[in-house]
Design a protein around this motif. Structure first.
Motif, PDB file in Angstrom:
ATOM      1  N   GLY A  43       0.852  -1.037   0.193  1.00 21.17           N
ATOM      2  CA  GLY A  43      -0.078   0.049   0.131  1.00 21.17           C
ATOM      3  C   GLY A  43       0.891   1.390  -0.007  1.00 21.17           C
ATOM      4  O   GLY A  43       1.966   1.116   0.126  1.00 21.17           O
ATOM      5  N   VAL A  44       0.344   2.393  -0.313  1.00 27.61           N
ATOM      6  CA  VAL A  44       0.701   3.791  -0.118  1.00 27.61           C
ATOM      7  C   VAL A  44      -0.065   4.484   0.700  1.00 27.61           C
ATOM      8  O   VAL A  44      -1.004   4.295   0.953  1.00 27.61           O
ATOM      9  N   SER A  45       0.556   5.749   1.128  1.00 35.00           N
ATOM     10  CA  SER A  45      -0.306   6.664   1.936  1.00 35.00           C
ATOM     11  C   SER A  45       0.112   7.901   1.531  1.00 35.00           C
ATOM     12  O   SER A  45       1.275   8.468   1.216  1.00 35.00           O
ATOM     13  N   THR A  94      -8.253  -0.014  -2.621  1.00 36.21           N
ATOM     14  CA  THR A  94      -9.089   0.252  -1.449  1.00 36.21           C
ATOM     15  C   THR A  94      -8.289   1.816  -1.198  1.00 36.21           C
ATOM     16  O   THR A  94      -7.242   1.996  -0.902  1.00 36.21           O
ATOM     17  N   ILE A  95      -9.346   2.707  -0.922  1.00 35.27           N
ATOM     18  CA  ILE A  95      -8.887   4.033  -0.083  1.00 35.27           C
ATOM     19  C   ILE A  95      -9.185   3.884   1.319  1.00 35.27           C
ATOM     20  O   ILE A  95     -10.158   3.417   1.752  1.00 35.27           O
ATOM     21  N   ILE A  96      -8.035   3.787   2.225  1.00 35.20           N
ATOM     22  CA  ILE A  96      -8.099   3.798   3.724  1.00 35.20           C
ATOM     23  C   ILE A  96      -8.286   5.198   4.109  1.00 35.20           C
ATOM     24  O   ILE A  96      -7.180   6.135   3.929  1.00 35.20           O
ATOM     25  N   ALA A 146      -2.557  -2.548  -3.287  1.00 36.34           N
ATOM     26  CA  ALA A 146      -3.719  -2.811  -2.552  1.00 36.34           C
ATOM     27  C   ALA A 146      -4.436  -1.568  -2.029  1.00 36.34           C
ATOM     28  O   ALA A 146      -5.705  -1.453  -1.963  1.00 36.34           O
ATOM     29  N   SER A 147      -3.889  -0.529  -1.744  1.00 36.33           N
ATOM     30  CA  SER A 147      -4.482   0.775  -0.948  1.00 36.33           C
ATOM     31  C   SER A 147      -3.691   1.702  -1.000  1.00 36.33           C
ATOM     32  O   SER A 147      -2.393   1.979  -1.447  1.00 36.33           O
ATOM     33  N   ASN A 148      -4.499   2.911  -0.929  1.00 34.38           N
ATOM     34  CA  ASN A 148      -3.892   4.436  -0.872  1.00 34.38           C
ATOM     35  C   ASN A 148      -4.552   4.916   0.480  1.00 34.38           C
ATOM     36  O   ASN A 148      -5.875   5.128   0.423  1.00 34.38           O
ATOM     37  N   MET A 174       0.477   7.807  -7.285  1.00 38.66           N
ATOM     38  CA  MET A 174      -0.409   6.729  -7.066  1.00 38.66           C
ATOM     39  C   MET A 174      -0.330   5.708  -8.496  1.00 38.66           C
ATOM     40  O   MET A 174      -0.054   4.517  -8.324  1.00 38.66           O
ATOM     41  N   ASP A 175      -0.463   6.212  -9.530  1.00 33.66           N
ATOM     42  CA  ASP A 175      -0.631   5.812 -10.948  1.00 33.66           C
ATOM     43  C   ASP A 175       0.939   5.076 -11.165  1.00 33.66           C
ATOM     44  O   ASP A 175       0.982   4.049 -11.610  1.00 33.66           O
TER      45      ASP A 175
END
Length: 321
Positions: free
Chosen positions: A150-152, A202-204, A174-176, A159-160
């Motif tokens: 994931g990234v944050s 998924t956006i967390i 999986a997620s940002n 992100m891309d």
């Protein structure tokens, strides 16, 4: 339960953020006061018993103290790895991508050997490019050190780039993890949410209750602001004019919550994890047992389409877009 990105992980729409488990350690960890082991155990147990099956922590939260505290609570409670998924983060400041691999053992040690199900790049400001970071992350997946990547705080472009680099290694992003709430909806207009939906990411949502503003407790009792620690009391939304501006939204959340037997905060979280179908999950924190009780209540109901539309319209009047 819903899928975490395109992985095989099944996660609850609400996870527990554990920044508050930092034990007051370090610059970032000092935002919260120390919590006793007894209270942490109670918070974790309440979360698990209520249907929450994953926990978000980070290296930066007390320089590993949050990871140690979380894994310690899980061990004392006798919780198996499969019943408590762990998401943690690599801190990139003044580091290169090579640090991702060279420090993974420290993260595993801080978690007392518990499995890292989701490993995230905490911020997009290391000395290395997203491509080099994702190459390292993909290696950790293939070597079995982590389950998913994931990234944050990655904007649409970064992100891309992360998505495309991981694909070259046969891994999906999986997620940002992004700041997202009824008062901060910028990911809806800056391309991040659209890209997530297009790629099954998924956006967390962190800070989903805006430091407590969306619970309505500060509107009901403005004197609570004076007792706040840290920088919150100086933020504009906590000042009288800020509270007055968001009062109509809080009143609507309370009105809708009344029919479900919940408060404004639970309605705000429920909107967040359902308005975009299954794309968004949220990680409210809990420094007291009551906070954990409030979090699990979110899993006990679902807003109607009409209710979500009304909240959406009122939110747009005051939210950052």
């Amino acid at each position: 339960m819903r899928k975490l990105g395109q992985t095989n992980y099944e996660i609850s729409p609400i996870g527990l953020g554990t920044w508050q488990f930092s034990q007051g350690s370090g610059l970032i960890g000092s935002y919260f006061s120390t919590i006793s082991e007894k209270d942490m155990d109670a918070i974790v147990k309440m979360s698990l018993d209520g249907g929450i099956n994953w926990f978000d922590t980070a290296e930066a939260y007390g320089k590993g103290k949050s990871e140690e505290a979380l894994s310690g609570a899980l061990k004392r409670l006798g919780v198996e790895e499969k019943d408590a998924l762990i998401a943690t983060k690599w801190w990139p400041l003044l580091r290169t991508a090579g640090s991702i691999s060279s420090t993974i053992q420290k993260r595993k040690d801080a978690l007392h050997g518990r499995r890292i199900d989701l490993y995230q790049v905490h911020q997009p400001f290391s000395f290395s490019s997203p491509e080099k970071e994702m190459k390292q992350m993909a290696s950790l997946v293939k070597e079995g050190h982590i389950g998913a990547v994931g990234v944050s705080n990655f904007n649409r472009d970064k992100m891309d780039r992360a998505i495309q680099e991981l694909k070259r290694h046969g891994v999906n992003l999986a997620s940002n993890q992004m700041k997202y709430s009824l008062l901060d909806r910028r990911i809806e207009t800056n391309g991040v949410l659209d890209l997530a939906k297009q790629n099954g990411v998924t956006i967390i949502a962190y800070s989903p209750l805006e430091q407590g503003i969306l619970t309505g407790k500060f509107h009901q009792n403005p004197e609570l602001v004076a007792n706040l620690s840290g920088p919150r009391k100086h933020m504009s939304q906590f000042k009288p004019q800020g509270l007055a501006k968001t009062m109509p939204l809080i009143d609507l959340l309370k009105e809708i919550g009344h029919s479900y037997g919940v408060g404004a905060g639970q309605v705000a979280l429920n909107w967040l994890v359902h308005f975009h179908d299954q794309t968004v999950v949220a990680i409210p924190g809990a420094s007291k047992l009551k906070h954990a009780e409030d979090n699990v209540k979110v899993l006990g109901f679902k807003l109607t389409q009409d209710e979500m539309k009304r909240i959406d319209e009122e939110s747009r009047k005051v939210a950052k877009m």
